[in-house]
Design a protein around this motif. Sequence first.
Motif, PDB file in Angstrom:
ATOM      1  N   UNK A 310      21.290 -60.107  85.543  1.00 20.71           N
ATOM      2  CA  UNK A 310      20.200 -60.433  84.788  1.00 20.71           C
ATOM      3  C   UNK A 310      19.420 -58.900  85.003  1.00 20.71           C
ATOM      4  N   UNK A 311      19.038 -58.799  86.209  1.00 20.21           N
ATOM      5  CA  UNK A 311      17.886 -57.728  86.540  1.00 20.21           C
ATOM      6  C   UNK A 311      18.482 -56.316  85.724  1.00 20.21           C
ATOM      7  N   UNK A 312      19.786 -56.094  85.862  1.00 24.89           N
ATOM      8  CA  UNK A 312      20.385 -54.853  85.103  1.00 24.89           C
ATOM      9  C   UNK A 312      20.194 -54.968  83.803  1.00 24.89           C
ATOM     10  N   UNK A 313      20.322 -56.243  83.340  1.00 27.67           N
ATOM     11  CA  UNK A 313      20.625 -56.214  81.688  1.00 27.67           C
ATOM     12  C   UNK A 313      19.179 -56.285  81.158  1.00 27.67           C
ATOM     13  N   UNK A 314      18.199 -56.523  81.888  1.00 24.07           N
ATOM     14  CA  UNK A 314      16.774 -56.426  81.482  1.00 24.07           C
ATOM     15  C   UNK A 314      16.158 -55.010  81.486  1.00 24.07           C
ATOM     16  N   UNK A 315      16.812 -54.259  82.562  1.00 23.29           N
ATOM     17  CA  UNK A 315      16.424 -52.664  82.805  1.00 23.29           C
ATOM     18  C   UNK A 315      16.975 -52.016  81.558  1.00 23.29           C
ATOM     19  N   UNK A 316      18.303 -52.694  80.956  1.00 20.63           N
ATOM     20  CA  UNK A 316      18.800 -51.827  79.822  1.00 20.63           C
ATOM     21  C   UNK A 316      19.976 -50.923  80.293  1.00 20.63           C
ATOM     22  N   UNK A 317      20.525 -51.571  81.970  1.00 20.67           N
ATOM     23  CA  UNK A 317      21.381 -50.460  82.389  1.00 20.67           C
ATOM     24  C   UNK A 317      22.923 -51.433  81.927  1.00 20.67           C
ATOM     25  N   UNK A 318      23.882 -50.545  81.544  1.00 20.49           N
ATOM     26  CA  UNK A 318      25.105 -51.054  81.343  1.00 20.49           C
ATOM     27  C   UNK A 318      25.773 -51.691  82.623  1.00 20.49           C
ATOM     28  N   UNK A 319      26.501 -52.719  82.520  1.00 22.77           N
ATOM     29  CA  UNK A 319      27.284 -53.306  83.610  1.00 22.77           C
ATOM     30  C   UNK A 319      28.370 -54.164  83.268  1.00 22.77           C
ATOM     31  N   UNK A 320      29.187 -54.464  84.185  1.00 21.42           N
ATOM     32  CA  UNK A 320      30.383 -55.602  84.142  1.00 21.42           C
ATOM     33  C   UNK A 320      30.458 -55.969  85.430  1.00 21.42           C
ATOM     34  N   UNK A 321      31.318 -56.848  85.693  1.00 27.28           N
ATOM     35  CA  UNK A 321      31.701 -57.766  86.864  1.00 27.28           C
ATOM     36  C   UNK A 321      32.830 -57.386  87.508  1.00 27.28           C
ATOM     37  N   UNK A 346      20.325 -66.263  84.543  1.00 17.47           N
ATOM     38  CA  UNK A 346      19.548 -65.614  83.460  1.00 17.47           C
ATOM     39  C   UNK A 346      20.249 -64.984  82.268  1.00 17.47           C
ATOM     40  N   UNK A 347      21.427 -64.823  82.224  1.00 16.53           N
ATOM     41  CA  UNK A 347      22.398 -64.159  81.236  1.00 16.53           C
ATOM     42  C   UNK A 347      22.706 -65.344  80.315  1.00 16.53           C
ATOM     43  N   UNK A 348      22.413 -64.993  78.972  1.00 19.11           N
ATOM     44  CA  UNK A 348      23.136 -66.164  78.018  1.00 19.11           C
ATOM     45  C   UNK A 348      24.643 -66.119  78.166  1.00 19.11           C
ATOM     46  N   UNK A 349      25.090 -67.172  77.611  1.00 18.51           N
ATOM     47  CA  UNK A 349      26.732 -67.512  77.671  1.00 18.51           C
ATOM     48  C   UNK A 349      27.448 -66.285  77.079  1.00 18.51           C
ATOM     49  N   UNK A 350      26.966 -65.763  75.859  1.00 21.06           N
ATOM     50  CA  UNK A 350      27.658 -64.720  75.349  1.00 21.06           C
ATOM     51  C   UNK A 350      27.445 -63.443  76.099  1.00 21.06           C
TER      52      UNK A 350
END
Length: 425
Positions: A310-321, A346-350
């Motif tokens: 969620x922190x990276x998503x909010x910052x606009x950094x592309x990521x995967x698990x 923090x992330x939505x399901x999609x």
Amino acid sequence: MKTISYTFLILIASVTSVYGQKKHNKILLESATLHIGNGLVISTGSIGIENGVITLVKNTLAYTYNKSDWDTIINLSGHHLYPGFVAPNSTLGLTEIDAVRASRDFYEMGTFNPHVRAQIAYNCESDVIETVRTNGVLMIQTTPRGGRISGQSSLMNSSCWNWEDGTVKADDGIHIEWPSAYSRNWGDPITKPNETYEDQKRELIAYLTNAKASTNIKDKNTPIQYSALSDCFTGEKRFYFHANEIQQINDILDLITEMEIKFPVIVGGSESYLVADRLKIKKVPVMIGRLHSLPQHDDDPVDLPYKLPFLLQQAGVQFCLQNEGDMEAMNARNLPFLAGTAMSYGLTEEEAIRSITLSACEIMGISKNYGSIEIGKKATLFGSIGSALEMKGNQASVILINGEFVPTTNFQTDLYKKYKTKYGK
């Protein structure tokens, strides 16, 4: 071919019986909840597949068709359909029993091994892969370990006859274990600076500099280790830098600029949220380490690993698990549940689904054909009775890899059914 309509009860038996034997050229999966993988969802959708490629994605309620147009029709009302989950940075396929040295084929001797190729060691007959596949993990970035430069990973299907048949993308990139700036002795709570960090870093950078200098030199005497790195410098392959600490990540970002590396990826990135702005500016994606882990430091919030996506998503950094760590081959089956944890923090399901499908494929350079349920892409997808991000819901009802049906059972489910009958149930 006569149209076949399946009920759910006969679906699994039919899929199992046709595996590797019967071709289904035109398949229609109808009335499922479609999780496209790109953030969109269709509550009641249909997918058409012809010769292994998705040719139709429609809302079932707004789509009419003739049964004679399809060889196989499967009604999945109440089920969920997902793109195949992707397991990046995994030893799955290179190891069977971690405690048995003879079954571990992911580690090579030596410090610099960029020429080592995981692809040709991939074991399609692995029983472990079978158990992971039935949780929806249909593609694996099988990755070597060991040394400072571990070797080349390859993207493989989780169902195949041999490694040639299973290859999605051969030698997609080279994995580099960046030296750690800190050290901690076993049982010692105090983290200390690594006094040899600068020397180790200089040694690695010198090696990469020499390899880059030989990139455009066509000389039969060029060491194979240097030749193996040339495609990474020209941008045809990716550099995967394994690093967690902020010092490591900053030094890698400096190296990326200095050496003009086109497709770098950070693997791990426990402290990547602290340099998120730099990562975003330089467009460097992160393969986030196993979420079900303890924090990197004693004074970190206990839920920091869970919140990192969620922190990276909010910052606009592309990521995967990804799932590197102890017993990672077996634990790759938990990849969907890592996404479920990210969804809880923090992330939505999609967005959580995207982190183990399309985002992973984009980072590894295969999103043109995989990662989402879209027209023109390969039909590598699966259906689940419930939400695949939850342990109770993740029950595969149908699995297709490149448009071919794959069994939804494994030896563990077979044993469950066998011993269940012992008590007359």
